[in-house]
Design an enzyme around this catalytic site. Structure first.
Site, short mmCIF file in Angstrom:
data_model
loop_
_atom_site.label_atom_id
_atom_site.label_comp_id
_atom_site.label_asym_id
_atom_site.label_seq_id
_atom_site.Cartn_x
_atom_site.Cartn_y
_atom_site.Cartn_z
N ARG A 6 0.84 -1.20 0.00
CA ARG A 6 0.00 0.00 0.00
C ARG A 6 0.87 1.24 0.00
O ARG A 6 1.83 1.33 0.77
CB ARG A 6 -0.90 -0.01 1.24
CG ARG A 6 -1.75 1.24 1.45
CD ARG A 6 -2.98 1.21 0.57
NE ARG A 6 -3.83 2.38 0.82
CZ ARG A 6 -4.85 2.40 1.67
NH1 ARG A 6 -5.14 1.32 2.37
NH2 ARG A 6 -5.57 3.49 1.83
N ARG A 30 -6.56 -0.35 -4.23
CA ARG A 30 -5.45 -0.61 -3.30
C ARG A 30 -5.24 -2.10 -3.06
O ARG A 30 -6.21 -2.88 -3.07
CB ARG A 30 -5.64 0.12 -1.97
CG ARG A 30 -6.79 -0.31 -1.08
CD ARG A 30 -8.16 0.21 -1.45
NE ARG A 30 -8.29 1.63 -1.65
CZ ARG A 30 -8.60 2.50 -0.68
NH1 ARG A 30 -8.83 2.10 0.53
NH2 ARG A 30 -8.71 3.78 -0.97
N ASP A 55 -6.46 -2.59 2.42
CA ASP A 55 -7.01 -1.55 3.26
C ASP A 55 -7.39 -2.20 4.59
O ASP A 55 -8.11 -3.20 4.60
CB ASP A 55 -8.28 -1.01 2.56
CG ASP A 55 -8.77 0.30 3.13
OD1 ASP A 55 -7.98 1.00 3.79
OD2 ASP A 55 -9.95 0.62 2.90
N ASP A 96 -9.06 -1.18 8.27
CA ASP A 96 -9.72 -0.11 9.02
C ASP A 96 -10.13 -0.60 10.40
O ASP A 96 -10.67 -1.71 10.53
CB ASP A 96 -11.02 0.32 8.31
CG ASP A 96 -10.75 1.07 7.00
OD1 ASP A 96 -9.77 1.84 6.96
OD2 ASP A 96 -11.52 0.86 6.04
N1 ROI Z 1 -15.85 -0.93 -2.85
C1 ROI Z 1 -15.98 -2.18 -2.36
N2 ROI Z 1 -16.87 -3.00 -2.92
N3 ROI Z 1 -15.21 -2.62 -1.32
C2 ROI Z 1 -14.29 -1.80 -0.73
O1 ROI Z 1 -13.59 -2.21 0.22
C3 ROI Z 1 -14.15 -0.49 -1.21
N4 ROI Z 1 -13.24 0.37 -0.66
C4 ROI Z 1 -13.12 1.62 -1.07
C5 ROI Z 1 -14.04 2.20 -2.12
C6 ROI Z 1 -13.23 2.94 -3.16
C7 ROI Z 1 -14.98 3.16 -1.41
N5 ROI Z 1 -14.85 1.18 -2.77
C8 ROI Z 1 -14.96 -0.08 -2.29
O2 ROI Z 1 -12.24 2.43 -0.50
#
Ligand code: ROI
Length: 169
Positions: free
Chosen positions: A88, A98, A101, A103
């Site tokens: 990342r 990415r 991610d 969170d």
């Molecule tokens: N869309 C999906 N389906 N899953 C995600 O984890 C995800 N993460 C993001 C954005 C770009 C909002 N779209 C996503 O950051």
């Protein structure tokens, strides 16, 4: 400090999402002062994007449950180190694709609002790809400031999510 239950959202849409999430779960198991409790199935969905015409690879999402003695900021530092080690790059593009991610969705019952960290994660209840795996691991959850997970699910715009077993459960 007493250990706290924390829910971690995982997402990937680049560089082998299944492997990315599997490696991230392994890294969560190695966190200091932390017990790995459980993880949801993997959920695949179309990318939620800023404007519908932009194309991004499909995402794979999951939620892990940990019990940790780390304070929330140290936990965030650890998660960002895992993201970084899995490719990342933080170039400030919020909607960018990415490899990984991670969170902090919830950290016990705490509400945190600092420049670096907002907990509960502000978008939990707008995102089916977060709520569905979260409801799988914690069907009775109450989200601080939002209410029961089932009421959040009822109110959330539905997405098509394809579920597969978590290979690292
Ligand atoms: N869309 C999906 N389906 N899953 C995600 O984890 C995800 N993460 C993001 C954005 C770009 C909002 N779209 C996503 O950051």
């Amino acid at each position: 400090m007493a250990d706290v239950i924390s829910y971690i959202g995982l997402g990937s849409n680049l560089e082998g999402p299944v492997q990315q999430l599997s490696n991230a779960l392994e890294a969560l198991r190695q966190l200091p002062q932390t017990t790995f409790v459980s993880c949801s199935s993997f959920y695949s969905s179309k990318a939620l994007t800023l404007n519908d015409d932009s194309v991004a690879p499909d995402y794979l999402n999951a939620v892990a449950v940990i019990e940790t003695g780390l304070d929330a900021v140290t936990l965030l530092d650890e998660l960002q180190a895992i993201e970084f080690s899995q490719g990342r790059r933080r170039d400030g593009e919020r909607w960018a694709s990415r490899p990984l991610d991670l969170d902090i969705l919830l950290y016990g019952n705490e509400s945190i609002a600092t420049e670096r960290l907002t907990v509960p994660h502000p978008e939990i209840c707008q995102r089916d790809f977060v709520l569905q795996p979260l409801a799988e691991v914690a069907p009775e959850l109450v989200i601080t400031g939002q209410g029961s997970i089932s009421s959040c699910l009822d109110a959330c715009p539905k997405m098509i999510l394809e579920k597969s077993p978590c290979p690292k459960r």
